[in-house]
Design a protein around this motif. Structure first.
Motif, PDB file in Angstrom:
ATOM      1  N   ASP A 115       0.810  -1.222   0.000  1.00  0.00           N
ATOM      2  CA  ASP A 115       0.000   0.000   0.000  1.00  0.00           C
ATOM      3  C   ASP A 115       0.842   1.270   0.000  1.00  0.00           C
ATOM      4  OD1 ASP A 115       1.043   0.034   2.546  1.00  0.00           O
ATOM      5  OD2 ASP A 115      -0.888  -0.096   3.586  1.00  0.00           O
ATOM      6  N   GLY A 116       2.174   1.122  -0.089  1.00  0.00           N
ATOM      7  CA  GLY A 116       3.051   2.280  -0.142  1.00  0.00           C
ATOM      8  C   GLY A 116       3.543   2.751   1.210  1.00  0.00           C
ATOM      9  N   SER A 117       3.097   2.112   2.281  1.00  0.00           N
ATOM     10  CA  SER A 117       3.583   2.487   3.605  1.00  0.00           C
ATOM     11  C   SER A 117       4.912   1.791   3.898  1.00  0.00           C
ATOM     12  CB  SER A 117       2.549   2.134   4.678  1.00  0.00           C
ATOM     13  OG  SER A 117       2.371   0.728   4.754  1.00  0.00           O
ATOM     14  N   ILE A 118       5.584   2.280   4.939  1.00  0.00           N
ATOM     15  CA  ILE A 118       6.945   1.823   5.220  1.00  0.00           C
ATOM     16  C   ILE A 118       7.067   1.471   6.697  1.00  0.00           C
ATOM     17  CG2 ILE A 118       9.394   2.460   5.186  1.00  0.00           C
ATOM     18  CD1 ILE A 118       8.562   4.641   3.106  1.00  0.00           C
ATOM     19  N   TYR A 119       7.692   0.325   6.964  1.00  0.00           N
ATOM     20  CA  TYR A 119       8.100  -0.035   8.321  1.00  0.00           C
ATOM     21  C   TYR A 119       9.604   0.208   8.439  1.00  0.00           C
ATOM     22  CZ  TYR A 119       3.639  -2.403   9.219  1.00  0.00           C
ATOM     23  OH  TYR A 119       2.310  -2.681   9.417  1.00  0.00           O
ATOM     24  N   LEU A 120      10.018   0.765   9.577  1.00  0.00           N
ATOM     25  CA  LEU A 120      11.446   0.978   9.794  1.00  0.00           C
ATOM     26  C   LEU A 120      11.765   0.853  11.276  1.00  0.00           C
ATOM     27  CD1 LEU A 120      11.936   4.106  11.087  1.00  0.00           C
ATOM     28  CD2 LEU A 120      11.145   4.707   8.793  1.00  0.00           C
ATOM     29  N   LEU A 121      13.037   0.678  11.559  1.00  0.00           N
ATOM     30  CA  LEU A 121      13.512   0.604  12.935  1.00  0.00           C
ATOM     31  C   LEU A 121      14.322   1.854  13.233  1.00  0.00           C
ATOM     32  CD1 LEU A 121      13.616  -1.247  15.471  1.00  0.00           C
ATOM     33  CD2 LEU A 121      15.896  -1.927  14.700  1.00  0.00           C
ATOM     34  N   TYR A 134      15.527   1.093  20.597  1.00  0.00           N
ATOM     35  CA  TYR A 134      15.046   0.656  19.294  1.00  0.00           C
ATOM     36  C   TYR A 134      13.531   0.794  19.246  1.00  0.00           C
ATOM     37  CZ  TYR A 134      19.667  -1.453  19.427  1.00  0.00           C
ATOM     38  OH  TYR A 134      21.016  -1.642  19.552  1.00  0.00           O
ATOM     39  N   THR A 135      13.030   1.445  18.205  1.00  0.00           N
ATOM     40  CA  THR A 135      11.596   1.693  18.080  1.00  0.00           C
ATOM     41  C   THR A 135      11.111   1.276  16.700  1.00  0.00           C
ATOM     42  OG1 THR A 135      11.810   3.610  19.546  1.00  0.00           O
ATOM     43  CG2 THR A 135       9.778   3.422  18.282  1.00  0.00           C
ATOM     44  N   LEU A 136      10.085   0.437  16.674  1.00  0.00           N
ATOM     45  CA  LEU A 136       9.429   0.072  15.417  1.00  0.00           C
ATOM     46  C   LEU A 136       8.477   1.189  15.035  1.00  0.00           C
ATOM     47  CD1 LEU A 136       8.608  -1.984  13.181  1.00  0.00           C
ATOM     48  CD2 LEU A 136       6.902  -2.866  14.808  1.00  0.00           C
ATOM     49  N   VAL A 137       8.593   1.662  13.783  1.00  0.00           N
ATOM     50  CA  VAL A 137       7.748   2.758  13.313  1.00  0.00           C
ATOM     51  C   VAL A 137       7.096   2.352  11.995  1.00  0.00           C
ATOM     52  CG1 VAL A 137       7.662   5.184  12.628  1.00  0.00           C
ATOM     53  CG2 VAL A 137       9.303   4.449  14.366  1.00  0.00           C
ATOM     54  N   GLU A 145       3.008   9.450  10.553  1.00  0.00           N
ATOM     55  CA  GLU A 145       3.158   8.273  11.431  1.00  0.00           C
ATOM     56  C   GLU A 145       1.834   7.543  11.584  1.00  0.00           C
ATOM     57  OE1 GLU A 145       3.972   7.910  16.069  1.00  0.00           O
ATOM     58  OE2 GLU A 145       5.730   8.682  14.970  1.00  0.00           O
ATOM     59  N   ILE A 146       1.879   6.197  11.398  1.00  0.00           N
ATOM     60  CA  ILE A 146       0.701   5.357  11.574  1.00  0.00           C
ATOM     61  C   ILE A 146       0.721   4.696  12.942  1.00  0.00           C
ATOM     62  CG2 ILE A 146      -0.521   3.317  10.711  1.00  0.00           C
ATOM     63  CD1 ILE A 146       0.571   3.981   7.922  1.00  0.00           C
ATOM     64  N   GLY A 147       1.872   4.222  13.357  1.00  0.00           N
ATOM     65  CA  GLY A 147       1.994   3.567  14.653  1.00  0.00           C
ATOM     66  C   GLY A 147       3.445   3.350  14.998  1.00  0.00           C
ATOM     67  N   LYS A 148       3.697   3.071  16.302  1.00  0.00           N
ATOM     68  CA  LYS A 148       5.060   2.778  16.722  1.00  0.00           C
ATOM     69  C   LYS A 148       5.025   1.877  17.949  1.00  0.00           C
ATOM     70  CE  LYS A 148       6.773   6.847  17.479  1.00  0.00           C
ATOM     71  NZ  LYS A 148       7.681   7.949  17.945  1.00  0.00           N
ATOM     72  N   ALA A 149       6.145   1.163  18.165  1.00  0.00           N
ATOM     73  CA  ALA A 149       6.270   0.286  19.322  1.00  0.00           C
ATOM     74  C   ALA A 149       7.684   0.391  19.853  1.00  0.00           C
ATOM     75  CB  ALA A 149       5.951  -1.163  18.945  1.00  0.00           C
ATOM     76  N   ASN A 182      -0.632  -1.041  13.335  1.00  0.00           N
ATOM     77  CA  ASN A 182      -0.427  -0.032  14.372  1.00  0.00           C
ATOM     78  C   ASN A 182       0.757  -0.364  15.268  1.00  0.00           C
ATOM     79  OD1 ASN A 182      -2.676   1.663  13.690  1.00  0.00           O
ATOM     80  ND2 ASN A 182      -4.031   0.099  14.574  1.00  0.00           N
ATOM     81  N   CYS A 183       1.517  -1.379  14.871  1.00  0.00           N
ATOM     82  CA  CYS A 183       2.710  -1.829  15.603  1.00  0.00           C
ATOM     83  C   CYS A 183       2.368  -2.489  16.942  1.00  0.00           C
ATOM     84  CB  CYS A 183       3.697  -0.691  15.823  1.00  0.00           C
ATOM     85  SG  CYS A 183       4.326   0.016  14.284  1.00  0.00           S
ATOM     86  N   ASN A 184       1.163  -3.036  17.043  1.00  0.00           N
ATOM     87  CA  ASN A 184       0.795  -3.810  18.218  1.00  0.00           C
ATOM     88  C   ASN A 184       1.181  -5.266  17.996  1.00  0.00           C
ATOM     89  OD1 ASN A 184      -0.548  -1.617  19.574  1.00  0.00           O
ATOM     90  ND2 ASN A 184      -2.246  -1.885  18.126  1.00  0.00           N
ATOM     91  N   GLU A 185       1.722  -5.890  19.019  1.00  0.00           N
ATOM     92  CA  GLU A 185       2.106  -7.293  18.897  1.00  0.00           C
ATOM     93  C   GLU A 185       0.859  -8.158  18.767  1.00  0.00           C
ATOM     94  OE1 GLU A 185       4.202 -10.808  21.556  1.00  0.00           O
ATOM     95  OE2 GLU A 185       5.074  -8.782  21.639  1.00  0.00           O
TER      96      GLU A 185
END
Length: 747
Positions: A115-121, A134-137, A145-149, A182-185
């Motif tokens: 969908d064009g979104s990106i996950y990064l650390l 370390y943060t998952l974004v 920003e959509i979510g982070k953990a 949303n970066c929820n486990e």
């Protein structure tokens, strides 16, 4: 066509670090030939650039999905990215501000979703205080920003986006965790089998494929089941040497440093899809994303030789330029040779070279001799490659005797090359019975360096001389640096083969008193495992050991005038002599070790055409080489004028080469070493040392010998002697018998 959720860009140079496999794609039979099959399918994996891309910023990396790819780079705590579709239509660059100015993002921890979104650390490291965050974004295509953990100090080894927009993180210890958008486990799987290690995970649509390997390097493929938090049963798959990466069009791909193979799990097959060298792409400085079976993004980043990128499309085999194809066989081709093959293909309108690297068949199951076995099968089927790069091929001398190669003397004459322009000793080393079978455009000289003062006027050392020196300097580290028992024996045979074997008659002398001396000498050294070597040598400083006279002999690979002189200044503090391994008479010389060695098959149908590549390698343009003192370069050139120029360049002030080909002088403080409380500056080569090195290079007259089976026999039989269970007199007759049988069977 299957859909792929995430296509991770990976440097082919690093591909082997991912999943090391164990067996070749398919079993070889007596009626198949790798070289023969390649000849028939030489045009099947050729791509060409359809669009050159303008990179949005420097030092870029890339990640991809079914819909396209992104370029990205981190600068001053900002994650910059630019998206493109599969045709290379680039969107304006966007950015996302990370948590701190010193935040960084690792290329392996960026995932691009469909969908064009990106996950990064987002990584923040404070090494001074040993604190890490370390943060998952998850960010949208516009950078919001959509979510982070918060992972705190738990750093994932990989982030892999899935087809449904989620992400999987692989942590050290074999834990893999699924997170939603949303970066929820959502779920985690902990590897409960301590005997195996999860080495890599990749996405196949919504499936997550898990690669495991055990202590014996046996690799298996599984699917992760996040519903019941388990890893499924092993799935058969083509196990190839190299790394496995995600990609569209197949379940996943294998990257071996030259080619991309599409892997289909259902049929358990591997198909060569994209061959970079056939497509005139520098495979050792390029990274690739397979966007589909016929489209690839190829890019270079700042760490691998420049910034460039392009969209490459498959060329139909019928449309590949009609040139005569020569199959070139090799064993683990070097990056420099890859560049030369590509350059030849780009410049020649009549001929094209296609590489078969037998090293990709080396596996743990075959004790890493699978490539040699496949080559022998090709030889037996009369389908040997047209040209052989013989570096790495065992018992080259035996193949020369058996008529496998062509005498290139007439080919040189026909091509207008004058033998007198090239080093006679190097040409002679590649000859038998007056016939020139091997041409070594670049070579090194291998042997040992020793303080000249310890030779007492002799040109070398006999075994007795060496043992006397050992008694005189009876201290730890007194002998050959980091040398083991088996290495002493190996070096004795490598440098002085004719003392123990006559390869033409098959007569062996492994039960002689002289060989017994070698075993007695070898027993003075530590066992061959790394722990034993570290225990004996690990606490010694290499430089101070040499300068204080504790180091008698050091292994020496002369391939650069400047580097040889620097090593001499470091290790000995005075002039050194370069000799072979101690032999029976005390006059052994170093041996010639080819860095590039070329032969033409006696079965080649167009020997004159094949020789065009040899002629290219012998040309002045290829042979010329400035000596910048870096080991791992080309080695010494065989062309006399090029060798002289190389030596003269080492007499100039030390300099480093810039990306534009110019040279910049190196300041003394960057061209020095510390010994105790004193700083020593490396000096430019002197005329006196240049002349001596030249004499060593031009007087070496033997080609190094390599035959692992003979060394294996000796190692097996000497184990009892080294363990104190047998005497020398008990083991040498057995070695003599076994090696004699083997040598005579292989005449």
């Amino acid at each position: 066509m299957k859909k792929k959720a995430i296509v991770r860009g990976i440097s082919l140079l690093m591909a082997g670090l991912m999943v090391v496999s164990l067996s070749a794609c398919k079993k070889k039979t007596q009626n198949t030939s790798v070289a023969g099959d390649l000849k028939k399918n030489a045009n099947n994996a050729v791509f060409s650039m359809s669009k050159s891309l303008t990179l949005p910023f420097s030092g870029v990396f890339a990640s991809g999905s079914d819909n396209g790819f992104i370029f990205f780079a981190t600068d001053s705590g900002t994650f910059n990215f630019a998206a493109s579709d599969k045709d290379g239509n680039m969107q304006p660059s966007k950015s996302y501000k990370l948590s701190a100015d010193n935040s960084d993002v690792s290329p392996s921890n960026v995932g691009y979703s469909n969908d064009g979104s990106i996950y990064l650390l987002d990584e923040v490291s404070d090494y001074d205080n040993n604190e890490f965050q370390y943060t998952l974004v998850h960010i949208s295509a516009d950078g919001s920003e959509i979510g982070k953990a918060d992972f705190k100090d738990q750093r994932p080894m990989q982030l892999v986006a899935t087809g449904d927009g989620n992400v999987v993180a692989r942590f050290d210890g074999g834990v893999i965790v699924l997170y939603d958008s949303n970066c929820n486990e959502v779920s985690r799987i902990a590897n409960s089998n301590a005997a195996v290690t999860i080495n890599s995970v990749i996405a196949d649509g919504n499936d997550i494929l898990v690669f495991q390997y055990d202590d014996s390097n046996k690799s298996t493929l599984h699917k992760a089941n996040f519903q019941n938090k388990s890893i499924g049963d092993a799935i058969p798959y083509p196990q190839l040497v190299g790394g496995y990466v995600a990609g569209s069009g197949y379940d996943f791909y294998n990257a071996n440093g030259t080619s991309y193979y599409g892997i289909d799990i259902a049929s358990n097959t591997a198909t060569e899809v994209f061959n970079l060298m056939d497509s005139d792409v520098d495979s050792d400085s390029s990274s690739v994303i397979m966007l589909d079976k016929e489209t690839a993004l190829v890019y270079n980043n700042a760490y691998s030789g420049g910034n460039s990128a392009g969209i490459f499309k498959k060329v139909p085999p019928s449309e590949v330029a009609n040139r005569e194809v020569f199959i070139v066989g090799c064993f683990n081709i070097s990056p420099d040779m890859k560049k030369k093959v590509v350059a030849f293909n780009q410049s020649n309108t009549k001929y094209r070279l296609k590489i078969v690297d037998y090293a990709i068949y080396n596996t743990a199951d075959t004790q890493y001799k699978g490539g040699l076995n496949v080559f022998k099968t090709d030889v037996a089927s009369n389908n040997i490659p047209d040209i052989m790069l013989t570096t790495g091929l065992e018992d080259v001398q035996g193949y020369m005797r058996k008529g496998l190669f062509t005498d290139m003397t007439p080919l040189m004459e026909k091509a207008g090359l004058n033998k007198s322009d090239y080093l006679d000793n190097i040409l002679s080393a590649g000859s038998q019975d007056g016939k020139l079978y091997l041409i070594m455009p670049f070579f090194s000289v291998r042997g040992y360096s020793v303080k000249t003062s310890l030779l007492n006027g002799k040109s070398g050392l006999s075994i007795d001389d060496f043992m006397e020196l050992e008694k005189k300097y009876d201290v730890v580290g007194k002998s050959i640096w980091y040398c083991s028992k088996d290495q002493v024996i190996q070096n004795a045979i490598l440098y002085n083969t004719t003392d123990y074997m006559n390869l033409e008659t098959g007569k062996c002398n492994f039960d002689s008193d002289d060989f017994k001396k070698i075993l007695v000498l070898a027993n003075e050294f530590p066992a061959g495992d790394q722990d034993s070597l570290n225990q004996v040598y690990g606490g010694l400083d290499y430089l101070s050991t040499g300068v204080s006279n504790k180091l008698l002999i050091s292994t020496s690979v002369m391939a650069s005038f400047r580097d040889t002189y620097r090593s001499e200044q470091s290790y000995y503090g005075e002039n050194a002599s370069y000799i072979g391994f101690p032999d029976l008479q005390g006059n052994s010389k170093p041996v010639i070790s080819p860095w590039v060695s070329i032969a033409i098959s006696s079965k080649c149908q167009d020997k004159d055409g094949a020789f065009e590549f040899v002629k290219y390698m012998l040309s002045a343009d290829v042979q010329k080489s400035k000596d910048n003192g870096v080991m791992g370069g080309n080695g010494f050139p065989i062309l006399k004028t090029a060798l002289e120029d190389m030596a003269n360049s080492a007499m100039e002030p030390y300099a480093s080469q810039n990306t534009d080909g110019t040279w910049t002088p190196i300041p003394d403080e960057q061209n020095s070493y510390q010994l105790g409380n004193k700083t020593y500056v490396y000096q430019s080569l002197t005329q006196e040392r240049k002349e001596y090195y030249m004499s060593v290079i031009t007087s070496a007259d033997k080609l190094e010998y390599s035959e692992s089976k003979i060394l294996d026999i000796i190692s097996e039989e000497t184990a009892g002697y080294f363990a104190g269970q047998k005497s020398v007199d008990q083991v040498t007759p057995i070695i003599q018998s076994r090696v004699s049988i083997y040598v005579n069977e292989n005449q």
